[in-house]
Design a protein around this motif. Structure first.
Motif, short mmCIF file in Angstrom:
data_model
loop_
_atom_site.label_atom_id
_atom_site.label_comp_id
_atom_site.label_asym_id
_atom_site.label_seq_id
_atom_site.Cartn_x
_atom_site.Cartn_y
_atom_site.Cartn_z
N ALA A 40 1.20 41.18 -30.81
CA ALA A 40 2.56 41.70 -30.86
C ALA A 40 3.45 41.01 -29.83
O ALA A 40 4.60 40.63 -30.12
CB ALA A 40 2.57 43.21 -30.64
N ALA A 41 2.92 40.83 -28.60
CA ALA A 41 3.73 40.27 -27.52
C ALA A 41 3.74 38.76 -27.51
O ALA A 41 4.67 38.13 -27.00
CB ALA A 41 3.21 40.79 -26.18
N GLY A 42 2.67 38.15 -28.04
CA GLY A 42 2.58 36.69 -27.99
C GLY A 42 2.34 36.16 -26.61
O GLY A 42 2.57 34.99 -26.31
N THR A 43 1.82 37.03 -25.72
CA THR A 43 1.49 36.62 -24.36
C THR A 43 0.40 37.53 -23.81
O THR A 43 0.30 38.70 -24.20
CB THR A 43 2.72 36.69 -23.43
OG1 THR A 43 2.33 36.33 -22.10
CG2 THR A 43 3.31 38.10 -23.40
N ALA A 44 -0.44 36.99 -22.94
CA ALA A 44 -1.48 37.79 -22.30
C ALA A 44 -1.00 38.37 -20.97
O ALA A 44 -1.67 39.23 -20.40
CB ALA A 44 -2.72 36.93 -22.05
N ARG A 45 0.15 37.91 -20.50
CA ARG A 45 0.69 38.44 -19.24
C ARG A 45 1.10 39.90 -19.42
O ARG A 45 1.77 40.26 -20.39
CB ARG A 45 1.89 37.62 -18.79
CG ARG A 45 1.56 36.19 -18.38
CD ARG A 45 2.73 35.55 -17.65
NE ARG A 45 2.43 34.19 -17.23
CZ ARG A 45 2.78 33.12 -17.89
NH1 ARG A 45 3.46 33.23 -19.03
NH2 ARG A 45 2.46 31.91 -17.46
N GLY A 46 0.68 40.72 -18.46
CA GLY A 46 1.05 42.13 -18.51
C GLY A 46 0.27 42.94 -19.52
O GLY A 46 0.61 44.11 -19.76
N LEU A 47 -0.78 42.38 -20.10
CA LEU A 47 -1.58 43.11 -21.08
C LEU A 47 -2.25 44.30 -20.40
O LEU A 47 -2.92 44.16 -19.38
CB LEU A 47 -2.64 42.17 -21.67
CG LEU A 47 -3.29 42.57 -22.99
CD1 LEU A 47 -2.26 42.59 -24.11
CD2 LEU A 47 -4.42 41.60 -23.34
#
Length: 496
Positions: free
Chosen positions: A472-479
């Motif tokens: 959904a976010a397209g990023t692993a940062r802040g997962l």
């Protein structure tokens, strides 16, 4: 963790330097490559996951079809009918599709479609394509055991060694075994992406599928939005050289975990001794035991050798649930009752054998992994393990008679990619333990690695939630990985 295993991974970690992007030879298909012949999808139904709520009908709406590709992209000729299943997004907000890569190598991805529940990854089409060599019309199968002769399931995997030349000859009657490589399979996958009109995709991969995902990202990284790598097999992992050490590590953790729980320790105070005693007895003389036939349930007499027992134990450790039964099974076996272990081993080994096309496993691993194993390494890599060197020696013998096409040096080049990835490891994984996930992470500066109290390729509500958030976010940062800390191992099986 054994010193040999930790030292090996430390060396690999120091060597896995971050490299520049992939050379042009690997980052796009050959200019001479023939295009895929075509794709046709029609409505179909896919079975619901076992144990799921059956309301709403016997299956799930899907689209099924055949994607036809040339076996040899340079010369043309024979074509391969790759089966494709698409589970359409169920929400009104459709995002980039998720392409699912199975493990093995040798697992047909379409067999995984029924594992995905309705509503899971609701914003994404789920795309399953059987890679070349796994599906109907092109499967490279060398049966290891059969339901007609199930005793073979309890023999060590690939024990036939050079005897697999007979299967090679049979397969070569219709297939060019030099055309079955990870790179060729990933070119097929990218052809499918183009045929379906997707600019970018997400990837969901498990076990050896993570190796395929890594190679796809290396070749076609501009078309990958995010990827989940569950049970990492980086290129540095020369399967099956490290299987014995990984299995011993998982067993040692299991022993320590039992010792830390008073009821388990009281019931099974000598787990390692139990295993040594059973293996010593079986080395002296294999034992015959009667268990139910896995299909008919009629009495079936099987023979257990030391190597067969050890390999079955390794496979049993793939599942954390099955692993929690091991202390009791070993205690019973030491006491002379091998039937419970043999029955459990039949279930786990039969399931693994049926899920993998052994001929494709050999085509991939002989060319890409086993050819890099030096004979003098084997004793050192397997020393002190309950498996010993049997699996490595058997697979090397099989590969000595199996076609091994040349592999471009770029295949082994270190990867650096900005694709956001979620790397998942099981703490007691007996084949792709967490250190391999740490190594894989070095290729992905925008990645995150989580370790779960689980065995091989953990798949549960937590991993689904983490994957959903990544896509959904397209990023692993802040997962948000909070669900990991709430997970617990299943309880050990205690007497009575």
């Amino acid at each position: 963790m054994q010193r040999s295993w930790s030292s090996l991974l430390a060396l690999l970690m120091s060597c896995a330097t971050i490299a520049s992007p992939a050379p042009a030879e690997l980052s796009r298909p050959s200019a001479q490559a023939d295009p895929a012949v075509g794709l046709s999808l029609t409505p179909c139904r896919v079975a619901r996951p076992s144990g799921s709520d059956a309301t709403g009908g016997p299956g799930r709406d899907a689209k099924c079809g055949i994607f036809t590709v040339p076996e040899n992209r340079q010369t043309g000729g024979r074509t391969l009918p790759l089966r494709v299943i698409v589970l359409p997004a169920s929400s009104g907000k459709v995002r980039e599709p998720i392409f699912v890569l199975g493990g093995g190598p040798g697992q047909a991805a379409t067999e995984l479609a029924s594992d995905y529940k309705a509503g899971q990854f609701a914003d994404h089409d789920l795309v399953f394509m059987d890679v070349r060599g796994t599906g109907e019309g092109h499967a490279l199968d060398c049966p290891v055991g059969s339901d007609e002769a199930p005793a073979g399931y309890l023999e060590p995997f690939l024990a036939a060694g050079a005897g697999l030349a007979a299967c090679r000859d049979e397969l070569q009657r219709h297939a060019d075994l030099t055309q079955y490589t990870t790179m060729a399979a990933m070119r097929d996958l990218d052809d499918l992406r183009q045929a379906m009109g997707f600019k970018t995709i997400n990837i969901d991969s498990g076990s050896y599928g993570t190796r395929a995902a890594l190679i796809y990202i290396h070749m076609f990284g501009d078309h990958v939005r995010a990827a989940v790598l569950n049970g990492s097999v980086p290129v540095d992992n020369r399967a099956p050289l490290y299987h014995a050490a990984a299995a011993q590590r998982a067993f040692n953790l299991l022993v320590r975990q039992c010792a830390a729980e008073a009821p388990c320790h009281a019931a099974y105070p000598h787990i390692s001794d139990d295993l040594r005693t059973v293996l010593h007895r079986l080395r002296t003389r294999p034992e015959r035991v009667t268990i139910p036939h896995p299909v008919t349930h009629a009495p079936l007499q099987v023979s257990l050798s030391a190597s067969g027992f050890a390999d079955a134990l390794r496979v049993m450790l793939y599942s954390a649930e099955a692993g929690r039964r091991v202390p009791r099974l070993l205690r019973d076996a030491r006491a002379g009752n091998l039937a419970p272990f043999a029955e459990a081993a039949m279930q786990s080994s039969r399931g693994l054998a049926k899920s993998v096309r052994t001929g494709l496993l050999l085509s991939f691993t002989c060319a890409e992994d086993v050819r890099r194993i030096r004979p003098e390494e084997v004793a050192r890599a397997t020393k002190g393990s309950f498996i010993g060197d049997q699996r490595v020696r058997s697979q090397m013998a099989a590969c000595a008679v199996w076609p091994r096409p040349p592999v471009p040096k770029e295949y082994y080049a270190p990867v650096k990619s900005n694709v956001p990835v979620l790397i998942i490891s099981g703490e007691v994984d007996p084949v792709t333990p967490p250190p391999w996930g740490d190594l894989m992470l070095r290729s992905f500066p925008n990645g995150i690695h989580v370790v779960l109290p689980a065995g091989h390729t953990p798949y549960n509500d937590c991993t689904v939630a983490l994957s959903t958030s990544l896509y959904a976010a397209g990023t692993a940062r802040g997962l948000d990985t909070g669900c990991v800390s709430a997970l617990r191992y299943p309880p050990f099986t205690l007497p009575g």
